[in-house]
Design an enzyme around this catalytic site. Structure first.
Site, PDB file in Angstrom:
ATOM      1  N   HIS A   1      36.783  46.401  38.738  1.00  0.00           N
ATOM      2  CA  HIS A   1      37.765  46.625  37.673  1.00  0.00           C
ATOM      3  C   HIS A   1      39.190  46.562  38.250  1.00  0.00           C
ATOM      4  O   HIS A   1      40.075  45.952  37.657  1.00  0.00           O
ATOM      5  CB  HIS A   1      37.585  48.021  37.060  1.00  0.00           C
ATOM      6  CG  HIS A   1      36.326  48.217  36.269  1.00  0.00           C
ATOM      7  ND1 HIS A   1      35.499  49.298  36.445  1.00  0.00           N
ATOM      8  CD2 HIS A   1      35.764  47.480  35.268  1.00  0.00           C
ATOM      9  CE1 HIS A   1      34.490  49.232  35.591  1.00  0.00           C
ATOM     10  NE2 HIS A   1      34.621  48.131  34.873  1.00  0.00           N
TER      11      HIS A   1
ATOM     12  N   LYS B   1      28.047  58.322  22.789  1.00  0.00           N
ATOM     13  CA  LYS B   1      27.436  58.215  24.120  1.00  0.00           C
ATOM     14  C   LYS B   1      28.123  59.175  25.075  1.00  0.00           C
ATOM     15  O   LYS B   1      29.346  59.108  25.247  1.00  0.00           O
ATOM     16  CB  LYS B   1      27.616  56.775  24.635  1.00  0.00           C
ATOM     17  CG  LYS B   1      26.317  56.143  25.072  1.00  0.00           C
ATOM     18  CD  LYS B   1      26.411  54.659  25.303  1.00  0.00           C
ATOM     19  CE  LYS B   1      27.344  54.218  26.393  1.00  0.00           C
ATOM     20  NZ  LYS B   1      27.415  52.758  26.520  1.00  0.00           N
TER      21      LYS B   1
ATOM     22  N   ARG C   1      31.916  38.524  35.156  1.00  0.00           N
ATOM     23  CA  ARG C   1      31.166  38.394  36.413  1.00  0.00           C
ATOM     24  C   ARG C   1      30.075  37.344  36.337  1.00  0.00           C
ATOM     25  O   ARG C   1      29.669  36.756  37.338  1.00  0.00           O
ATOM     26  CB  ARG C   1      30.514  39.733  36.789  1.00  0.00           C
ATOM     27  CG  ARG C   1      31.478  40.806  37.223  1.00  0.00           C
ATOM     28  CD  ARG C   1      30.815  42.147  37.216  1.00  0.00           C
ATOM     29  NE  ARG C   1      30.301  42.417  35.878  1.00  0.00           N
ATOM     30  CZ  ARG C   1      29.686  43.526  35.497  1.00  0.00           C
ATOM     31  NH1 ARG C   1      29.489  44.488  36.378  1.00  0.00           N
ATOM     32  NH2 ARG C   1      29.269  43.680  34.260  1.00  0.00           N
TER      33      ARG C   1
ATOM     34  N   SER D   1      29.889  49.813  37.090  1.00  0.00           N
ATOM     35  CA  SER D   1      29.902  51.283  37.055  1.00  0.00           C
ATOM     36  C   SER D   1      28.475  51.807  37.247  1.00  0.00           C
ATOM     37  O   SER D   1      28.265  52.850  37.879  1.00  0.00           O
ATOM     38  CB  SER D   1      30.476  51.793  35.728  1.00  0.00           C
ATOM     39  OG  SER D   1      31.805  51.382  35.596  1.00  0.00           O
TER      40      SER D   1
HETATM   41  O1  PNS Z   1      33.106  49.003  30.391  1.00  0.00           O
HETATM   42  P1  PNS Z   1      32.407  48.419  29.221  1.00  0.00           P
HETATM   43  O2  PNS Z   1      31.219  49.254  28.831  1.00  0.00           O
HETATM   44  O3  PNS Z   1      32.088  46.972  29.396  1.00  0.00           O
HETATM   45  O4  PNS Z   1      33.462  48.504  28.022  1.00  0.00           O
HETATM   46  C1  PNS Z   1      33.101  48.121  26.743  1.00  0.00           C
HETATM   47  C2  PNS Z   1      34.202  48.494  25.781  1.00  0.00           C
HETATM   48  C3  PNS Z   1      34.498  49.987  25.843  1.00  0.00           C
HETATM   49  C4  PNS Z   1      35.471  47.728  26.100  1.00  0.00           C
HETATM   50  C5  PNS Z   1      33.672  48.097  24.372  1.00  0.00           C
HETATM   51  O5  PNS Z   1      32.465  48.707  24.124  1.00  0.00           O
HETATM   52  C6  PNS Z   1      34.652  48.459  23.294  1.00  0.00           C
HETATM   53  O6  PNS Z   1      35.595  47.723  23.054  1.00  0.00           O
HETATM   54  N1  PNS Z   1      34.442  49.616  22.661  1.00  0.00           N
HETATM   55  C7  PNS Z   1      35.330  50.149  21.661  1.00  0.00           C
HETATM   56  C8  PNS Z   1      34.786  49.921  20.261  1.00  0.00           C
HETATM   57  C9  PNS Z   1      35.195  48.558  19.747  1.00  0.00           C
HETATM   58  O7  PNS Z   1      36.344  48.166  19.747  1.00  0.00           O
HETATM   59  N2  PNS Z   1      34.237  47.801  19.287  1.00  0.00           N
HETATM   60  C10 PNS Z   1      34.479  46.481  18.767  1.00  0.00           C
HETATM   61  C11 PNS Z   1      33.364  46.016  17.911  1.00  0.00           C
HETATM   62  S1  PNS Z   1      33.116  46.996  16.457  1.00  0.00           S
END
Ligand code: PNS
Length: 168
Positions: free
Chosen positions: A18, A42, A96, A134
């Site tokens: 990251h 979660k 990735r 992670s």
């Molecule tokens: O580190 P990650 O798990 O790849 O991050 C994913 C994240 C948090 C960027 C993604 O799940 C996200 O954007 N969550 C916020 C909710 C959202 O905007 N959802 C969009 C579709 S409804």
């Protein structure tokens, strides 16, 4: 007008991979906010406050290298709203592998539908970070084995300490 970007993620915890993306984003945009998105359904390993503490430690490490246009915030809700709150027109994501691509391509389309003014920018991960996630860092914490270079620079001791406190 200044070009602001967010780098969104769960950051549970932030990894060296990251940080590499944040570092490269900081060279492309005027201001970069690491947006810690909290999913209300979660429970992560680290609390939002701990995640912010860890991300702030890596932002401090970047500052040591003269990268001073990065900050971090916690958001509850949608990534697109986090971008708006930061006055950011760009969402930066690292890729990735093809699984990341499949997922992120869909997310980029959803973002476009929510707000056509916000652009998603993909940066290809460097080869040394392709296996870093992670989940991998959490496994190192759980089993005490693995390559510590996966931890975000300057955060290893802090992350281990925070994790240890949970298992007591
Ligand atoms: O580190 P990650 O798990 O790849 O991050 C994913 C994240 C948090 C960027 C993604 O799940 C996200 O954007 N969550 C916020 C909710 C959202 O905007 N959802 C969009 C579709 S409804």
């Amino acid at each position: 007008m200044s070009k602001n970007a967010i780098v969104p993620g769960s950051f549970d915890p932030i990894t060296a991979g990251h940080v590499e993306i944040v570092r490269r984003a900081a060279a492309l945009f005027d201001r970069v906010t690491v947006a810690i998105l909290v999913n209300a359904e979660k429970t992560g390993t680290f609390t939002p406050e701990e995640r912010l503490q860890i991300v702030n430690a890596s932002v401090k490490e970047l500052e040591k290298d003269g990268i001073v246009n990065v900050d971090a915030r916690v958001f509850y809700g949608l990534t697109v709203d986090a971008a708006r709150e930061c006055g950011a027109r760009y969402i930066v994501k690292g890729l990735r592998n093809v699984s990341d691509f499949d997922y992120e391509f869909g997310m980029a389309e959803i973002t476009r539908r929510f707000d056509g003014e916000i652009e998603t920018v993909f940066l290809p991960s460097s080869p040394e970070f392709m296996h870093v996630s992670s989940t991998y860092v959490r496994e190192i914490l759980k089993y005490g084995k693995g390559d510590d270079r996966a931890f975000a620079p300057g955060t290893g001791d802090m992350v281990k300490k925070l994790y240890k406190k949970k298992s007591i």
